[in-house]
Design a protein around this motif. Structure first.
Motif, short mmCIF file in Angstrom:
data_model
loop_
_atom_site.label_atom_id
_atom_site.label_comp_id
_atom_site.label_asym_id
_atom_site.label_seq_id
_atom_site.Cartn_x
_atom_site.Cartn_y
_atom_site.Cartn_z
N UNK A 1 37.81 41.93 33.45
CA UNK A 1 37.37 41.38 32.17
C UNK A 1 37.95 40.00 31.91
N UNK A 2 38.91 39.56 32.74
CA UNK A 2 39.52 38.24 32.57
C UNK A 2 38.89 37.18 33.47
N UNK A 3 38.11 37.59 34.45
CA UNK A 3 37.66 36.65 35.48
C UNK A 3 36.63 35.68 34.92
N UNK A 4 36.80 34.42 35.30
CA UNK A 4 35.88 33.35 34.91
C UNK A 4 35.35 32.66 36.15
N UNK A 5 34.31 31.86 35.97
CA UNK A 5 33.72 31.14 37.09
C UNK A 5 34.74 30.26 37.79
N UNK A 6 35.59 29.58 37.02
CA UNK A 6 36.55 28.65 37.62
C UNK A 6 37.75 29.34 38.25
N UNK A 7 38.02 30.60 37.88
CA UNK A 7 39.19 31.28 38.43
C UNK A 7 38.93 31.95 39.77
N UNK A 8 37.67 32.09 40.17
CA UNK A 8 37.35 32.72 41.45
C UNK A 8 37.92 31.89 42.61
N UNK A 9 38.34 32.59 43.65
CA UNK A 9 38.98 31.95 44.80
C UNK A 9 37.96 31.81 45.93
N UNK A 10 37.89 30.61 46.51
CA UNK A 10 37.01 30.38 47.67
C UNK A 10 37.81 30.51 48.95
N UNK A 11 37.29 31.29 49.90
CA UNK A 11 37.98 31.51 51.18
C UNK A 11 37.00 31.33 52.33
N UNK A 12 37.55 31.15 53.54
CA UNK A 12 36.70 31.14 54.73
C UNK A 12 36.85 32.46 55.47
N UNK A 13 36.16 32.60 56.58
CA UNK A 13 36.16 33.88 57.30
C UNK A 13 37.49 34.19 57.98
N UNK A 14 38.42 33.24 57.97
CA UNK A 14 39.75 33.47 58.53
C UNK A 14 40.77 33.81 57.44
N UNK A 15 40.31 33.83 56.19
CA UNK A 15 41.20 34.18 55.09
C UNK A 15 41.93 32.99 54.48
N UNK A 16 41.59 31.80 54.90
CA UNK A 16 42.22 30.61 54.32
C UNK A 16 41.65 30.35 52.93
N UNK A 17 42.52 30.14 51.95
CA UNK A 17 42.07 29.84 50.60
C UNK A 17 41.71 28.36 50.52
N UNK A 18 40.49 28.10 50.07
CA UNK A 18 39.94 26.75 50.05
C UNK A 18 39.90 26.16 48.65
N UNK A 19 40.33 26.92 47.67
CA UNK A 19 40.40 26.41 46.30
C UNK A 19 41.79 26.74 45.74
N UNK A 20 42.26 25.90 44.85
CA UNK A 20 43.59 26.09 44.29
C UNK A 20 43.61 27.28 43.33
N UNK A 21 44.65 28.10 43.45
CA UNK A 21 44.81 29.25 42.57
C UNK A 21 46.27 29.68 42.59
N UNK A 22 46.76 30.13 41.47
CA UNK A 22 48.11 30.68 41.44
C UNK A 22 48.14 32.10 42.00
N UNK A 23 46.97 32.64 42.30
CA UNK A 23 46.85 34.01 42.82
C UNK A 23 46.42 33.99 44.27
N UNK A 24 46.78 35.04 44.99
CA UNK A 24 46.25 35.28 46.33
C UNK A 24 45.00 36.13 46.21
N UNK A 25 44.52 36.64 47.32
CA UNK A 25 43.37 37.54 47.28
C UNK A 25 43.79 38.89 47.83
N UNK A 26 43.03 39.92 47.48
CA UNK A 26 43.31 41.28 47.93
C UNK A 26 43.09 41.36 49.45
N UNK A 27 44.12 41.67 50.25
CA UNK A 27 43.94 41.67 51.70
C UNK A 27 42.93 42.71 52.19
#
Length: 259
Positions: free
Chosen positions: A67-93
């Motif tokens: 319920x907190x997620x916004x368009x700008x807070x979503x994290x962009x990643x590639x198929x190797x798991x590299x985060x391509x957008x800035x975020x204070x959060x990681x992603x669920x492995x």
């Protein structure tokens, strides 16, 4: 100005309109999952491919409620798991393992949605799986795959087996785990999940009434399968008929998903 055009107009500097539109739709999907009570604290995940030649996809920042997620807070990643957008959060492995597997091999996977609902997981944990015992289930069962449970999805070696089990299907029961759908768009993945989850709930309730459901003739099941097996029809229905009123519903409740 249409709702889609209004969303596109808000694209931040340095981001394509297509990516921003995808972000808004994916954020809306997270909010709708929470609204329908399908979320599981900060767990489960939905991804959407970023339009373009790269196999980049968007997924939730691990640690935010849906319920907190916004368009700008979503994290962009590639198929190797590299985060391509800035975020204070990681992603669920575990989320990365499941979603990267599907985005890697399914060019039509615009969105992948995975849940752990009580009814969906209950049916996924039963030997019989989902049966075509009602009309809603027959929207799904002709296009349904199964994948055996291998533990929390942290092992990337599981990905080829998940890919093989899914094949070209768009609905999946992850045994002892939950539900999953694939769509060309966020809209179609969401509508498929709505039908899958509803069919599971109907089966759970029917089984609670007794061991025997009223039978449906195979000819009727086949007739419905033919009706619902056209992917172009399903995409048009989801995108043009179902998704716009769902966005209007969100806009009335809390339009902050678009920020």
């Amino acid at each position: 100005m249409s709702p889609a055009e209004a969303r596109l107009k808000q694209a931040p500097s340095g981001m394509t309109d297509a990516e921003w539109n995808q972000r808004v739709n994916l954020a809306a999907c997270y909010r709708l999952v929470a609204l329908y009570g399908w979320d599981d604290l900060v767990d489960t995940h939905i991804s959407a491919r970023v339009p373009g030649p790269d196999h980049h996809f968007l997924i939730n920042p691990y640690g935010l409620m849906f319920e907190e997620i916004t368009a700008s807070s979503l994290v962009k990643v590639d198929l190797h798991g590299n985060q391509l957008s800035e975020s204070e959060y990681s992603i669920n492995p575990a989320g990365f393992t499941i979603h990267s597997a599907i985005h890697e091999v399914r060019e039509d996977a615009g969105c992948v949605l995975h849940l752990h609902t009580p009814d969906g997981t209950a049916v996924a944990s039963c030997m019989e799986g989902l049966l075509p015992m009602n009309q809603t289930a027959q929207f799904v069962t002709h296009d349904l795959a199964y994948h055996d449970y291998e533990g929390v999805a942290l092992d990337h070696d599981e990905r080829p087996r998940l890919q093989k089990d899914l094949g070209n299907k768009n609905h999946m029961l992850l045994r002892n785990h939950g539900t999953l759908t694939v769509g060309r768009s966020v809209a179609s993945a969401f509508e498929r999940m709505y039908h899958l989850e509803r069919a599971c709930t109907m089966q759970v309730r029917t089984r609670m009434l007794g061991p025997t459901a009223y039978p449906v003739e195979q000819a009727v099941i086949d007739k419905n399968e033919q009706l619902f097996s056209n992917p172009d029809f399903a995409e048009r229905r989801s995108t043009n008929l179902v998704w716009p009123p769902l966005l209007r519903k969100l806009d009335r409740i809390d339009p902050s998903y678009k920020s």
